[in-house]
Structures are given as C-alpha cells and as structure tokens.
Scaffold this motif. Structure first.
Motif, short mmCIF file in Angstrom:
data_model
loop_
_atom_site.label_atom_id
_atom_site.label_comp_id
_atom_site.label_asym_id
_atom_site.label_seq_id
_atom_site.Cartn_x
_atom_site.Cartn_y
_atom_site.Cartn_z
N ILE A 155 0.90 -1.16 0.00
CA ILE A 155 0.00 0.00 0.00
C ILE A 155 0.94 1.21 0.00
N PHE A 158 1.84 3.73 3.12
CA PHE A 158 0.91 3.17 4.10
C PHE A 158 0.97 3.87 5.46
N LYS A 219 -0.69 -5.26 15.17
CA LYS A 219 -1.83 -5.35 16.06
C LYS A 219 -1.70 -6.65 16.86
N GLN A 311 -3.90 6.45 13.37
CA GLN A 311 -5.09 5.61 13.24
C GLN A 311 -6.35 6.45 13.39
N ARG A 314 -6.86 8.09 10.11
CA ARG A 314 -7.33 7.12 9.11
C ARG A 314 -8.79 6.75 9.33
N PHE A 315 -9.18 6.51 10.58
CA PHE A 315 -10.58 6.16 10.86
C PHE A 315 -11.49 7.35 10.54
N TYR A 325 -13.54 1.76 3.69
CA TYR A 325 -12.32 0.96 3.89
C TYR A 325 -12.52 -0.12 4.95
N TRP A 326 -12.85 0.26 6.16
CA TRP A 326 -13.00 -0.72 7.23
C TRP A 326 -14.42 -1.25 7.30
C1 GN1 Z 1 -6.39 -3.15 9.70
O1 GN1 Z 1 -6.35 -6.19 8.73
P1 GN1 Z 1 -6.29 -5.81 10.17
O2 GN1 Z 1 -7.63 -5.80 10.81
O3 GN1 Z 1 -5.26 -6.64 10.92
C2 GN1 Z 1 -5.39 -2.20 9.04
C3 GN1 Z 1 -4.39 -1.68 10.06
C4 GN1 Z 1 -5.13 -0.98 11.16
C5 GN1 Z 1 -6.17 -1.92 11.75
C6 GN1 Z 1 -7.05 -1.18 12.74
C7 GN1 Z 1 -4.05 -3.05 5.66
O4 GN1 Z 1 -5.71 -4.29 10.19
O5 GN1 Z 1 -3.50 -0.79 9.44
O6 GN1 Z 1 -4.23 -0.57 12.15
O7 GN1 Z 1 -7.04 -2.48 10.75
N1 GN1 Z 1 -4.72 -2.85 7.93
C8 GN1 Z 1 -4.68 -2.26 6.73
O8 GN1 Z 1 -7.82 -2.10 13.44
O9 GN1 Z 1 -5.13 -1.13 6.52
#
Ligand code: GN1
Ligand code: MG
Length: 370
Positions: A155, A158, A219, A311, A314-315, A325-326
């Motif tokens: 990405i 990133f 994480k 974060q 981003r959120f 995205y999420w």
């Molecule tokens: C995403 O895929 P996952 O849930 O392990 C995200 C991380 C964020 C996280 C927040 C590729 O992780 O960067 O910190 O959610 N991954 C991507 O919960 O954006």
C-alpha cells in the motif's frame, strides 16, 4: 459466501485432498478468512483467504513480497535447526497456475496457507505476552535486515503521516458523506498536533532515519501463541514492506496498551497501560537493540504517540468518506474508533517523559551488561 463456491475455489490449489468444510475464521477488518478441513483422517487443515484487492491493488507484488519474506524466515529457522518450522512461519500453497494466489473469473483473488493447529490469537495481552511480543517483533525485523530482495510497498505510503493527513484534507474538501460539520472540533484539535506527528518524514528527508523491512500491522491479534504462551509466529504479512521501525513498535502499543478495545465508544475506558509499554519495550530493545540507531531509540515514545494519532486520522477519513475501507457494524463505528484513538493519543502524550526515562534506563543497563 456459499460453501460450495468456496470449495470450488479451494480445488484450484494444491491441497492434500478435497475440501470437506470451509468455515469463517477470525475477525480481520480487511480480508475475509476461512478455515478449510480436508476429507479423511490426519489430513492437514488450511486457511483460505480472499485478498482484498481494493486495499491491496497489486496482488502479484503482494504475494511476491510475502513469498520472499517467508522463504527468508524459513531459511533462518532451518539454519538454527528449529524443528517445528511449519508452526513458526506461514507456508503458502501454489495454485494450478504455479502462483501463490488464484484469480477467479469475477476478479476476486484468493490464497491459501497451512493452518497452524493448537495456536491462539488474542485481542488483549498481559505483560508476559507483551514482553514475548516485543522480542518477537524485534526478532522479525532483525531477521529481515539482510533480506536480499527489495520489497515493494503493497500500500503506497501506508504509514506516511503526511500523506494520511493530506488524504483527510482532500476528503474534507468534497465532504462526500456530508459528515464534516459534526467532526470539525475534532479536526481542529488534530491539526494542532500534525506538525509534531510528521517528524518521521522530516527525519527521513534529512537522511537521519532509515527505512527497514517492517511488519506494519503489529496489532496484537496478528501474533500466534502456543498453549504455553510462547510466540509461534507473526501472521498477516500483507503489509510487510519498507517502513520506519516506529510502525511495528507503535502499532503494537496502540492495540495492546490501550486499556480497552479500539472501538470502545466510552472514552472513560481509554488509557495507556504503562506496564504493557514497559514489558513490550524491554523485549523489543533486547532483540532489536543490535541494529537500532540512537535516533530510532530516542524516538520510540514519539512512535507510541504517532500510531494512535495516525489511526485516528485514518478512521476519521474513512468516516468522512462514508465508510469505504473498514468493515463497520453500525453507522458511527468509524467515528467512535477515531475518537477512541484520539483519546489514547492524548493519554500516551501524558506519559512521554516517563517513557523516555524507561527507555534510557533499559539502554544504559544493556550497555553496562555488554
Ligand atoms: C487493519 O487487517 P487488520 O484488521 O489486521 C489495518 C491496520 C489498522 C487496523 C485497525 C491493511 O488491520 O493498518 O491498524 O485495521 N490494515 C490495513 O484495526 O489497513
Ligand atoms: Mg489481522
């Protein structure tokens, strides 16, 4: 997705037998993951994953990175004489095309890996596990210091704070989901910290901060432990790419040292747990201390603040974009996540001095010992 269809996808990979069962697994926010059981006794189990190719646009590059990293880690484990290698590093299966992914006619991308039995992931960890995680992520970075291949950015930009902030500014210009007015006070508060939080990019431009191969999604639930609480391996390798070491250090603390989940809407629950910080930092400095520069070490408290801050941005950006995205469970989910992370950022900042002192003590003790 229908199980029949998933079984059909599995059939394109070189598994030992036919898929009997394909069931959802885990709770990643990006990819969809399933556990695959094969017919017959004592057959291996597998993990099937749909790669989110909206997020990871270049699947070929993504899988090439992962193959290079897992081969390198495997080689190091072999050299060390480790005997349970398949539990210590992910192994990806080839599909009938010879690649480690399969493209369906509908443009969805899939991959498969060996399932690691009797392994556990956690959403929260205690001090003992945090220390182990610090050691493991430091070892992960140390093992990749001599990776011969250049990895691409799966990405682009990133963890580039400047870019993430600019993305938020761009979204604000068009306000696509018409949600901006409700979050303006928060945006104003964010802005007072942006310059300070873009320090890593400045240090990089000045040639003072290196990029190294990092995991970039440390994480807490991206680690597998055995039943005794020993780390087996680090999973979720999509974001392994060149970055600042702050990525791995900061993102672990963001998730593990928060007193509550990242989406807890009750901000009175949010706070930074210094005992987790100390345990993780001790472990990390033990295994990464050999290659870290003094600039990297002295900026670890900055990294602990940067990740909740980034974060949050981003959120919030995703909330303003209309949640593209999420995965979300309710309309304000991303906003609650952003508020939570901003609260965590403030709590981390309150501990800045204490963190620096602790790091100084750790490094001084190490010098004495050597
Ligand atoms: C995403 O895929 P996952 O849930 O392990 C995200 C991380 C964020 C996280 C927040 C590729 O992780 O960067 O910190 O959610 N991954 C991507 O919960 O954006
Ligand atoms: Mg994950």
């Amino acid at each position: 997705m229908e199980e029949k269809k998933l079984q059909q996808i599995v059939s394109h990979f070189k598994t030992k037998g036919e898929a009997k069962e394909v069931q959802p697994l885990g709770n990643g926010l990006i990819n969809d993951t399933y556990k695959v059981t094969i017919a017959g006794e004592n057959t291996p189990r597998y993990v099937l994953q749909r790669i989110n190719n909206t997020v990871f646009k270049d699947v070929e590059l993504l899988q090439k990175n992962i193959e290079q990293v897992t081969h390198h880690l495997r080689k190091k484990l072999e050299e060390k004489g480790v005997d349970d290698i398949d539990r210590r590093v992910l192994s990806f299966l080839k599909s009938e095309t010879g690649k480690t992914y399969w493209r369906e006619a509908d443009e969805t991308y899939w991959r498969m890996m060996l399932f690691i039995p009797d392994a556990y992931t956690f959403e929260t960890v205690n001090e003992k596990y945090s220390h182990a995680a610090g050691l493991a992520f430091g070892e992960f970075q140390a093992a990749l210091v001599d990776l011969p291949a250049q990895l691409g950015e799966t990405i682009p930009n990133f963890h580039n704070m400047e870019v993430k902030y600019n993305q938020l500014r761009e979204t604000m210009k068009t306000d696509p989901a018409k949600r901006l007015s409700s979050v303006l006070p928060m945006v104003n508060e964010i802005e007072t910290h942006v310059e300070e939080m873009c320090k890593a990019e400045r240090l990089f431009r000045e040639g003072k901060l290196p990029k190294r191969i990092c995991h970039c999604d440390t994480k807490v639930n991206n680690m597998m432990f055995d039943a005794e609480g020993n780390i087996l391996c680090v999973v979720d390798l999509d974001t392994v790419m060149p970055s600042f070491v702050f990525s791995d250090y900061g993102d672990f603390l963001r998730s593990a040292a928060n007193l509550t989940a990242e989406d807890d809407a009750d901000l009175s629950h949010v706070g930074f747990n210094m005992n987790i910080f100390k345990a993780f930092t001790k472990g990390y400095l033990t295994s990464a201390g050999s290659f870290l520069t003094s600039i990297e070490i002295e900026n670890l408290p900055y990294a602990a603040a940067l990740f909740p801050f980034m974060q949050c941005v981003r959120f919030l950006n995703d909330y303003l974009c209309g949640d593209v995205y999420w995965k979300i469970k309710y309309p304000e989910h991303n906003l609650d996540r952003a508020r939570n992370q901003f609260q965590l950022f403030k709590s981390v900042c309150e501990h800045a001095e204490e963190m620096s002192h602790f790091i100084e003590e750790c490094t001084a003790n190490k010098e004495k010992a050597s």
